[in-house]
Motif scaffolding. Structure first.
Motif, short mmCIF file in Angstrom:
data_model
loop_
_atom_site.label_atom_id
_atom_site.label_comp_id
_atom_site.label_asym_id
_atom_site.label_seq_id
_atom_site.Cartn_x
_atom_site.Cartn_y
_atom_site.Cartn_z
N LEU A 1 109.41 -32.24 28.52
CA LEU A 1 109.99 -31.31 27.54
C LEU A 1 109.98 -29.88 28.08
O LEU A 1 109.12 -29.51 28.89
CB LEU A 1 109.22 -31.39 26.23
N VAL A 2 110.93 -29.09 27.63
CA VAL A 2 110.98 -27.68 28.03
C VAL A 2 109.69 -27.01 27.57
O VAL A 2 109.26 -27.20 26.43
CB VAL A 2 112.22 -26.99 27.42
N ARG B 1 108.11 -26.63 32.05
CA ARG B 1 109.48 -26.92 32.45
C ARG B 1 110.40 -25.82 31.91
O ARG B 1 110.31 -25.44 30.76
CB ARG B 1 109.94 -28.26 31.88
N CYS B 2 111.24 -25.34 32.80
CA CYS B 2 112.13 -24.27 32.37
C CYS B 2 113.56 -24.74 32.55
O CYS B 2 113.95 -25.31 33.56
CB CYS B 2 111.77 -22.99 33.14
N ARG B 3 114.32 -24.51 31.52
CA ARG B 3 115.68 -25.02 31.44
C ARG B 3 116.54 -24.52 32.60
O ARG B 3 117.34 -25.28 33.17
CB ARG B 3 116.24 -24.56 30.10
N GLY C 1 116.60 -27.86 34.27
CA GLY C 1 117.54 -28.52 33.36
C GLY C 1 116.83 -29.03 32.11
O GLY C 1 115.62 -28.92 31.97
N MET C 2 117.62 -29.63 31.24
CA MET C 2 117.07 -30.13 29.98
C MET C 2 116.57 -31.56 30.16
O MET C 2 117.10 -32.31 30.97
CB MET C 2 118.16 -30.10 28.90
N PRO C 3 115.56 -31.96 29.37
CA PRO C 3 115.11 -33.35 29.42
C PRO C 3 116.23 -34.31 29.05
O PRO C 3 117.04 -34.02 28.15
CB PRO C 3 113.97 -33.40 28.41
N ARG D 1 118.02 -37.48 27.52
CA ARG D 1 117.88 -38.42 26.40
C ARG D 1 118.55 -39.73 26.80
O ARG D 1 119.77 -39.90 26.67
CB ARG D 1 118.53 -37.86 25.14
N TYR E 1 112.71 -33.78 19.62
CA TYR E 1 113.71 -33.73 20.70
C TYR E 1 114.31 -35.11 20.99
O TYR E 1 115.48 -35.23 21.33
CB TYR E 1 113.10 -33.15 21.99
#
Ligand code: TPP
Ligand code: SF4
Lengths: 353, 253
Positions: free
Chosen positions: B140-141, B152-154, B158-160, B162, B238
């Motif tokens: 997760l961000v 974690r940085c977007r 990037g985004m996690p 799904r 999320y």
């Protein structure tokens, strides 16, 4: 045995037909030149014969599909060409570690990298010295004619199950793309129970079966490696080679696959001129016909190794005969199709010594 | 003196042995759901397990089924080979998020898209467990891991991803659901989803997929209770729970 009737086919088709004759049930492929005729032929012929054809999303996936199918104790195969074979190495190592009998075909081409789509023997090291990680061996068969491509594909399945080990058929663009007459045959008495005593089928009325290459318990990995090495030792019984006019030869040329067959033509011509040259064409690259070469060396013969690369098999030739002799070497660069004439000069030079 | 009392019985296929998982880890619960589904559906004799790489690499120690190991991420390809060789058997993969959503992204997408009659149990604990808590595609961000120590940085990572939503969008997929096992209510729903996934395979309607939101107390540096809570407060918002595809439900309507 079915009635022998000659057909006129490309090496790639001969490999495909050999696999069908051997009772192959599953094939997993991914397009790459110069082996595309194999998946193309089998996409029709294998389902017609009641088998399964899958065009995988990559060579990585194709080889892992082979791993899964081989784990079920059935006859399965994948084919590719050099860059694709690099991608298959991960699964090959796992198959060797898990003792799974898959058949792989490499219709090799020029490299390194994307190289070209012409013939080359640059994958010898990768084929016989590992390629994937770990201390393992493949049985490696190198056809020199289209008929042999057919015959050795059938043999590859038998050997894979005999040793529960992956077997590689190492051809090249010449063998794959060349058309020759083939007398097809079907092996007799294919064992219907082959693989039934260890393959995955659901744990019906028995304990579960497990196929794995992970051995963490104290001494377990050592034990597994010991078992594998004993198996590779036993494979020495499968050594095969063609000997051509070796008896009275002063010079033995060692060459495999398509180059072996081209060299044979050169030798015929040189023989007609009175030169005493013979050929040893290894058909199994692992196990390597070391003893045959050593015995010839002990008879006082000299050696020249010719390959379509800059010197790979020559190392095994030298290792074989190192106690009594050495081998000269002639390397053919990739990117061209050698003719018998190309090898005349190097052979004559080696004859002069 | 303490006395051990077994309060429930084991499903037939679950072996009676102590697990190697950390206290509070959900892998064990997920194993049990699989074992129950296979037992309830009467599939013990005909199921083949394809293991993967990660903390669950020893799953074959806990489920007494015919089983094969696969290289990291390649379980869907190995399962494809198994299913093509034995179309009459029930074949499933059990994979972590590093295995399935990172190195094995191509294999899972194409296996699902081909509509292989295979079931995949996807255990998402937002981290690489076995190798010591590195960042996963599902991290997760803001979540700190050993390879994104600042969280974690977007912009950088990037985004996690799904996965269930992506899988559900593919043509060959018959069933895709995301579940959690952080409380009794969710476990019951998870059990239903896992059972349905295997049942759909017996009906040969296509690929079935269950994502299980799971804890990794060890690498989250949390107690089991805190970890359970994190599922509720951070993961579910999320990674929403629910069914994202069910081809048979549609037909019923
Ligand atoms: C080709 C390859 N690369 C890397 C590894 C090392 N490795 C082992 S487990 C693992 C991560 C598994 O994480 P995940 O799938 O999330 O499962 P978890 O351990 O969290 O259950 C990695 C990277 C490996 N075994 N093979
Ligand atoms: S490291 Fe994490 S995923 Fe692995 S067993 Fe421990 S808690 Fe479970």
């Amino acid at each position: 045995m079915s009635t022998p009737k000659r057909i006129f086919v490309k090496g790639n088709e001969a490999i495909s037909r050999g696999a069908l004759a051997a009772g192959m049930k599953c094939f997993f492929g991914y397009p790459i030149t110069p082996q595309n005729d194999i998946p193309e032929f089998l996409s029709q012929a294998l389902p017609d014969a009641g088998g399964q054809f899958v065009q995988a999303e990559s060579e990585v996936a194709a080889a892992n599909m082979l791993l899964g199918a081989a784990g079920c104790g059935i006859r399965a195969m994948t084919s590719s060409s050099s860059p694709g074979m690099s991608l298959k190495q991960e699964a090959i190592s796992y198959m060797a570690g898990s003792e799974l009998p898959g058949v792989l075909v490499n219709v090799s081409r020029g490299g390194p990298g994307l190289g070209d789509i012409g013939p080359s023997q640059g994958d010898y090291f990768q084929s016989v010295k590992g390629g994937g990680h770990g201390d393992y061996k493949l049985l490696v068969l190198a056809p020199g004619t289209v008929q042999e491509a057919y015959d050795l594909t059938i043999k590859a399945f038998d050997l894979a199950f005999k040793y529960r080990n992956p077997v590689l058929v190492l051809a090249d663009a010449i063998i794959g793309q060349m058309k020759e007459p083939v007398v097809p045959w079907v092996p007799e008495n294919l064992d219907p129970d082959e693989g039934q005593d260890w393959g995955l089928q659901g744990a019906t009325n028995r304990g579960p079966r497990l196929l794995k290459s992970l051995f963490l318990d104290d001494g377990a990995l050592a034990g597994q490696n010991q078992k594998l090495q004993a198996k590779y030792q036993a494979m020495q019984a499968e050594v095969d080679q063609e000997l051509f006019l070796t008896e009275d030869a002063e010079l033995i040329v060692v060459a495999f696959g398509s180059i072996g067959r081209i060299v044979k033509s050169t030798i015929r011509k040189l023989r007609a001129q009175g030169h005493k040259v013979g050929l040893v064409r290894p058909i199994t690259l692992f196990p390597f016909p070391s003893e045959v070469l050593l015995n010839l060396a002990k008879e006082g013969k000299r050696f020249l190794t010719i390959e379509h690369n800059m010197g790979q098999m020559v190392e095994d030739v030298r290792l074989s005969i190192r106690t009594v002799a050495d081998s000269a070497f002639h390397g053919q660069l990739p990117g061209n199709l050698p003719t018998p004439d190309d090898f005349e000069e190097p052979i004559l030079k080696a004859l002069e010594g | 003196m303490t006395q051990e009392i077994r309060v429930t019985n084991y499903p037939e296929v679950l072996t009676d042995r102590a697990s190697h998982y950390c206290p509070g880890c959900h892998h064990g619960t997920a194993h049990r759901l699989v074992a129950e589904a296979i037992t309830d559906l009467g599939l013990v004799d005909k199921t083949i397990l394809v293991g993967s790489i990660g903390c669950s690499v020893f799953i074959y120690n806990y489920l007494s089924l015919d089983a094969i190991e696969s290289p990291h991420g390649r379980a869907p390809a190995v399962a494809t080979g198994v299913k093509r060789a034995r179309p009459d058997k029930i074949v499933f993969t059990y994979q972590g998020d590093g295995d399935l959503a990172s190195i094995g992204m191509a294999e899972i997408m194409h296996c699902a898209n081909r509509g292989e009659n295979i079931t995949t149990i996807f255990v998402n604990n937002t981290v690489y467990g076995m190798t010591g808590g590195q960042m996963a595609p599902t991290t997760l961000v803001g979540q700190k891991t050993t390879t994104c120590p600042g969280g974690r940085c977007r912009e950088n990572e990037g985004m996690p991803i799904r996965m269930t939503e992506i899988i559900a969008s593919l043509g060959g997929v018959a069933f895709a659901e995301r579940v959690a096992v952080n409380n009794i209510k969710n476990i019951k729903k998870a059990r239903k989803a896992v059972t349905k996934a295997f049942e759909y395979q017996t009906k040969e309607v296509g690929f079935s997929f269950v994502e299980v939101l799971a804890t990794c107390p060890t690498n989250w540096r949390m107690t089991p209770l805190q970890a359970n809570k994190r599922i509720e407060t951070e993961m579910i918002p999320y990674f929403p729970l629910g069914n994202f595809k069910d081809v048979l439900a549609k037909e019923e309507k």
